[in-house]
Design a protein around this motif. Sequence first.
Motif, short mmCIF file in Angstrom:
data_model
loop_
_atom_site.label_atom_id
_atom_site.label_comp_id
_atom_site.label_asym_id
_atom_site.label_seq_id
_atom_site.Cartn_x
_atom_site.Cartn_y
_atom_site.Cartn_z
N ASP A 1 -7.72 -8.58 15.17
CA ASP A 1 -6.60 -9.51 14.99
C ASP A 1 -6.55 -10.59 16.07
N GLY A 2 -7.50 -10.57 17.00
CA GLY A 2 -7.60 -11.61 18.01
C GLY A 2 -6.59 -11.53 19.14
N THR A 3 -5.82 -10.43 19.21
CA THR A 3 -4.76 -10.34 20.22
C THR A 3 -5.17 -9.58 21.47
N ASP A 4 -6.23 -8.79 21.41
CA ASP A 4 -6.64 -7.89 22.49
C ASP A 4 -5.56 -6.85 22.79
N GLY A 5 -4.68 -6.60 21.82
CA GLY A 5 -3.59 -5.64 21.99
C GLY A 5 -4.07 -4.20 21.96
N GLY A 6 -3.23 -3.32 22.51
CA GLY A 6 -3.56 -1.90 22.54
C GLY A 6 -2.58 -1.04 21.76
N ALA A 7 -1.49 -1.63 21.30
CA ALA A 7 -0.47 -0.87 20.58
C ALA A 7 -0.15 -1.58 19.27
N ILE A 8 0.07 -0.76 18.24
CA ILE A 8 0.47 -1.28 16.93
C ILE A 8 1.29 -0.20 16.27
N ASP A 9 2.29 -0.58 15.48
CA ASP A 9 3.04 0.46 14.78
C ASP A 9 2.31 0.81 13.49
N LEU A 10 2.64 1.96 12.95
CA LEU A 10 1.93 2.48 11.77
C LEU A 10 2.04 1.53 10.59
N GLU A 11 3.22 0.99 10.36
CA GLU A 11 3.42 0.09 9.22
C GLU A 11 2.48 -1.11 9.29
N ASP A 12 2.38 -1.74 10.46
CA ASP A 12 1.49 -2.89 10.61
C ASP A 12 0.02 -2.48 10.49
N PHE A 13 -0.32 -1.33 11.04
CA PHE A 13 -1.70 -0.84 10.93
C PHE A 13 -2.08 -0.64 9.47
N LEU A 14 -1.22 0.05 8.72
CA LEU A 14 -1.51 0.33 7.32
C LEU A 14 -1.66 -0.95 6.51
N ALA A 15 -0.81 -1.93 6.78
CA ALA A 15 -0.89 -3.21 6.06
C ALA A 15 -2.23 -3.89 6.36
N ALA A 16 -2.65 -3.91 7.62
CA ALA A 16 -3.92 -4.54 7.98
C ALA A 16 -5.11 -3.80 7.39
N ALA A 17 -5.00 -2.48 7.25
CA ALA A 17 -6.10 -1.66 6.76
C ALA A 17 -6.13 -1.55 5.23
N GLY A 18 -5.10 -2.03 4.56
CA GLY A 18 -5.04 -1.90 3.11
C GLY A 18 -4.69 -0.50 2.65
N LEU A 19 -3.99 0.24 3.49
CA LEU A 19 -3.55 1.59 3.16
C LEU A 19 -2.04 1.61 2.95
N ALA A 20 -1.54 2.69 2.38
CA ALA A 20 -0.10 2.83 2.15
C ALA A 20 0.28 4.30 2.24
N LEU A 21 1.53 4.56 2.52
CA LEU A 21 2.03 5.93 2.49
C LEU A 21 2.39 6.28 1.05
N ALA A 22 2.03 7.50 0.66
CA ALA A 22 2.43 8.00 -0.65
C ALA A 22 3.91 8.35 -0.60
N PRO A 23 4.62 8.33 -1.74
CA PRO A 23 6.01 8.76 -1.75
C PRO A 23 6.14 10.18 -1.17
N GLY A 24 7.07 10.36 -0.27
CA GLY A 24 7.30 11.66 0.35
C GLY A 24 6.29 12.05 1.40
N ALA A 25 5.50 11.11 1.88
CA ALA A 25 4.48 11.41 2.90
C ALA A 25 5.11 11.97 4.16
N SER A 26 4.39 12.86 4.81
CA SER A 26 4.80 13.44 6.09
C SER A 26 4.25 12.55 7.21
N VAL A 27 5.15 12.02 8.04
CA VAL A 27 4.74 11.17 9.17
C VAL A 27 5.38 11.70 10.43
N ARG A 28 4.56 11.99 11.44
CA ARG A 28 5.10 12.42 12.72
C ARG A 28 4.25 11.90 13.85
#
Length: 100
Positions: free
Chosen positions: A73-100
């Motif tokens: 992403d050109g930022t040289d960042g070290g932290a990202i939240d799960l929502e932003d990561f999934l959007a960039a990766a083309g992934l999604a949480l299934a309904p009722g997914a377990s996240v911890r």
Amino acid sequence: MDTDEGRKLIRVVQTCSASPSQWDAWTEDGQYLYLRYRHGEGCVEWHPGPDDDADTPESWNEGRSGLLVEWDDGTDGGAIDLEDFLAAAGLALAPGASVR
């Protein structure tokens, strides 16, 4: 991994919150994925399962692993939240997914 089911995660466990941000994740069809973001670069790898020692993932080097997607992403960042990561990766949480 080309099906919609292969892109939806039913379980996600954060294993490190920053530098790198990383998670263990499983798809609806049971595939284990390793999600990692460091220095502005994200990647999703598929493996037979999580390895106890991520620095030397011996079972991952037996030809049963691969790279699903990566980006910079050109930022040289070290932290990202799960929502932003999934959007960039083309992934999604299934309904009722377990996240911890």
